[in-house]
Design a protein around this motif. Structure first.
Motif, PDB file in Angstrom:
ATOM      1  N   PHE B 267       0.833  -1.198   0.000  1.00  0.00           N
ATOM      2  CA  PHE B 267       0.000   0.000   0.000  1.00  0.00           C
ATOM      3  C   PHE B 267       0.871   1.252   0.000  1.00  0.00           C
ATOM      4  N   LEU B 268       1.908   1.267   0.835  1.00  0.00           N
ATOM      5  CA  LEU B 268       2.770   2.450   0.917  1.00  0.00           C
ATOM      6  C   LEU B 268       3.539   2.665  -0.381  1.00  0.00           C
ATOM      7  N   LEU B 269       3.971   1.564  -1.007  1.00  0.00           N
ATOM      8  CA  LEU B 269       4.671   1.708  -2.278  1.00  0.00           C
ATOM      9  C   LEU B 269       3.733   2.227  -3.356  1.00  0.00           C
ATOM     10  N   ASP B 270       2.463   1.755  -3.321  1.00  0.00           N
ATOM     11  CA  ASP B 270       1.501   2.236  -4.315  1.00  0.00           C
ATOM     12  C   ASP B 270       1.220   3.705  -4.137  1.00  0.00           C
ATOM     13  N   CYS B 271       1.353   4.223  -2.903  1.00  0.00           N
ATOM     14  CA  CYS B 271       1.065   5.641  -2.664  1.00  0.00           C
ATOM     15  C   CYS B 271       2.153   6.546  -3.198  1.00  0.00           C
ATOM     16  N   LEU B 272       3.325   6.018  -3.454  1.00  0.00           N
ATOM     17  CA  LEU B 272       4.458   6.886  -3.813  1.00  0.00           C
ATOM     18  C   LEU B 272       4.254   7.717  -5.074  1.00  0.00           C
ATOM     19  N   PRO B 273       3.800   7.150  -6.192  1.00  0.00           N
ATOM     20  CA  PRO B 273       3.676   7.982  -7.404  1.00  0.00           C
ATOM     21  C   PRO B 273       2.750   9.160  -7.180  1.00  0.00           C
ATOM     22  N   ALA B 274       1.663   8.986  -6.388  1.00  0.00           N
ATOM     23  CA  ALA B 274       0.741  10.099  -6.132  1.00  0.00           C
ATOM     24  C   ALA B 274       1.466  11.220  -5.398  1.00  0.00           C
ATOM     25  N   ASP B 275       2.352  10.876  -4.457  1.00  0.00           N
ATOM     26  CA  ASP B 275       3.112  11.893  -3.718  1.00  0.00           C
ATOM     27  C   ASP B 275       3.976  12.696  -4.668  1.00  0.00           C
ATOM     28  N   ASP B 276       4.617  11.975  -5.601  1.00  0.00           N
ATOM     29  CA  ASP B 276       5.489  12.692  -6.541  1.00  0.00           C
ATOM     30  C   ASP B 276       4.682  13.686  -7.358  1.00  0.00           C
ATOM     31  N   ARG B 277       3.447  13.260  -7.707  1.00  0.00           N
ATOM     32  CA  ARG B 277       2.600  14.118  -8.531  1.00  0.00           C
ATOM     33  C   ARG B 277       2.268  15.405  -7.810  1.00  0.00           C
ATOM     34  N   THR B 278       1.823  15.298  -6.546  1.00  0.00           N
ATOM     35  CA  THR B 278       1.424  16.508  -5.819  1.00  0.00           C
ATOM     36  C   THR B 278       2.632  17.360  -5.502  1.00  0.00           C
TER      37      THR B 278
END
Lengths: 251, 282
Positions: B267-278
């Motif tokens: 789950f935490l790894l899946d969240c990473l690309p969204a963080d980069d986007r914001t």
């Protein structure tokens, strides 16, 4: 208690060589004294001093369960009287007071933790009348749970009728600390501040666990945890023998 | 401020309707109503869902980090504040005591949270204080508190619904909140509970379906998978237990802890690309 880093290292290193700062063996308890029947108004009382740790326990049984119900505000109707006829089983209610040590947050935390542990120790014990166990800490030099459980169990053995006790053997705590790769029991306050993790086991007189918890800011391997539980059970059985002999001698 | 919270797709798409109040941008009229009974074909799937976790992060806007975990019907919300100014007591000196951050955990059941006990009072009672100290002892081994001297980290844990196994779910949620806060940790701490009714011989995994009775013994284990170390263990016995039975129960807890570790990590790894986007937009 504040320890400097060299003092902490000294205690740590000497325990690795199986030498404790007061010269005891790693798995040896301090000299303990048990006194019974000190307080007049309590059903039973006991005082245990384990080194400098001093614990006074008073056990009070409510004589009239009807009186307790009235204090709680129930009306004197026929229904209430009929309910008092039914046998009610009450859990043992435990309160720990550390006010003799001071009123800071650390003392309060010590009292809260001790209360939680001791309540879980007597969770399986049910009495027909409400029983209140009040534990007063008069001095603290480590190993509060073991001392408090010895005093509380000795006082409960005096207070409760033999018919209730024969079915349920009263449990005792044994706390095993881990410092480096060594296990120690009955740590004093300095050793407690050096210990990484501890396992507290509540054991009844048949060698079975009624409570078990790890505490402390360190982690343990499975095998270490299992070894500490086994050591705790062995030490608790030894404590059971000593307490039984002492209580029998007084009686 | 309109923030798009990422919804992780790797768990139970059917469960999303229960979280609509917490997620922006979903049309509530298109959702099935609470009273709808599930179709017979999906009964088995529902049981499987009960054993999976639902993770969500960044739920509480004003904190450094927050996490929300659902396990069956049990719902826990954690928020992290810190590093903030440490509490100064009379015994604190400027030396060794301040070389690590202090971790302070507050644990509370919401007044409406408990199925069995009715309304829970506002003040923390003995069970809640015990749970708070268990959480503190469990999370401290994994946090790198020595990287944050002279500070304090506060973790507030609120149980919104307690349908069983809420202490283990709270550990998982607290770990998620600490990672969301960006605090350095050695490893993720995950927990599981097994329980056994009085007189039975088998230990079963406790799931959040409200089926555990008060009269059963339970063993909660908090485990760090990569380090292969036990962070905390709590046994609540309804009857006297043999020591080897307790050790065996701890071993049984190891597998659910490992599975929760994998799903939390994924789950935490899946969240990473969204963080980069914001981060790029900001």
């Amino acid at each position: 208690q504040l320890l400097s880093e060299p003092e902490r290292q000294y205690i740590f290193d000497s325990v690795q060589d199986a030498v404790r700062i007061d010269g005891r063996q790693c798995l040896a308890y301090r000299q303990a004294a048990l006194r019974l029947d000190l307080l007049c108004y309590a059903t039973a009382s006991a005082q245990v001093s384990l080194g400098e740790t001093d614990v006074l326990v008073s056990v009070r049984e409510e004589d009239n369960p009807g009186a307790t119900a009235q204090q709680q505000g129930s009306t004197g109707s026929v229904v209430a009287a009929a309910q008092q006829q039914q046998p009610v089983s009450h859990p043992v209610s435990v309160w720990v007071d550390c006010s003799c040590l001071g009123s800071g947050p650390e003392q309060q935390q010590l009292a809260d933790e001790a209360q939680a542990h001791l309540s879980s120790l007597y969770r399986c014990l049910r009495t027909p009348t409400p029983v209140f166990v009040d534990i007063l800490l008069l001095g603290y030099d480590g190993d509060l749970l073991d001392a408090a459980s010895i005093a509380a169990s000795a006082a409960l053995m005096r207070a409760l009728p033999a018919s209730l006790l024969s079915a349920q053997a009263l449990p005792l705590f044994a706390t095993v600390h881990r410092i480096g790769s060594q296990q120690i029991v009955d740590a004093n306050q300095l050793e407690e501040s050096c210990s990484m993790a501890r396992v507290t086991v509540g054991v009844d007189s048949n060698g079975r666990l009624v409570a078990c918890q790890t505490c402390g800011e360190g982690s343990l391997q499975f095998e270490s945890m299992t070894e500490m539980i086994e050591t705790g059970v062995r030490k608790a059985m030894m404590l059971h023998d000593s307490v039984a002999k002492l209580v029998a001698r007084v009686l | 401020r309109n923030s798009q919270l990422p919804i992780s797709d790797h768990v139970m798409p059917l469960d999303r309707y229960r979280n609509t109040a917490l997620v922006d941008g979903i049309d509530v009229r298109a959702l099935p109503l609470a009273g709808d009974s599930p179709a017979p074909a999906s009964q088995g799937k529902q049981q499987q869902q009960q054993q999976q976790h639902w993770f969500q992060r960044r739920l509480v806007q004003d904190t450094v980090g927050s996490g929300y975990v659902e396990f069956g019907d049990t719902k826990v919300l954690c928020s992290v504040h810190g590093p903030i100014e440490p509490k100064r007591s009379v015994l604190t000196d400027a030396g060794a005591e301040q070389s690590r951050a202090q971790l302070q955990v507050y644990y509370k059941l919401a007044p409406f949270a408990s199925h069995q006990a009715g309304r829970v009072s506002y003040l923390p009672d003995e069970t809640e204080r015990r749970a708070a100290s268990f959480l503190q002892d469990t999370l401290a081994p994994s946090l790198r508190l020595d990287r944050l001297p002279k500070s304090r980290i506060e973790l507030h844990c609120l149980v919104l619904e307690d349908a069983g196994c809420c202490l283990a779910t709270a550990v998982n949620c607290a770990c998620l909140a600490l990672v969301d806060a960006g605090l350095e940790m050695y490893d993720l701490v995950t927990a599981a509970t097994v329980c056994r009714p009085v007189g039975a011989t088998d230990w079963q995994l406790e799931v959040g379906d409200g089926s555990n009775s008060c009269g059963s013994s339970s063993v909660t284990l908090a485990y760090m998978r990569s380090l292969r170390q036990v962070a905390g263990m709590l046994v609540e016995a309804a009857e006297p237990l043999q020591p080897r039975v307790v050790s065996a129960a701890c071993r049984i807890c190891e597998d659910p802890c490992k599975m929760t570790h994998s799903s939390l990590r994924q789950f935490l790894l899946d969240c990473l690309p969204a963080d980069d986007r914001t981060a790029k937009i900001a």
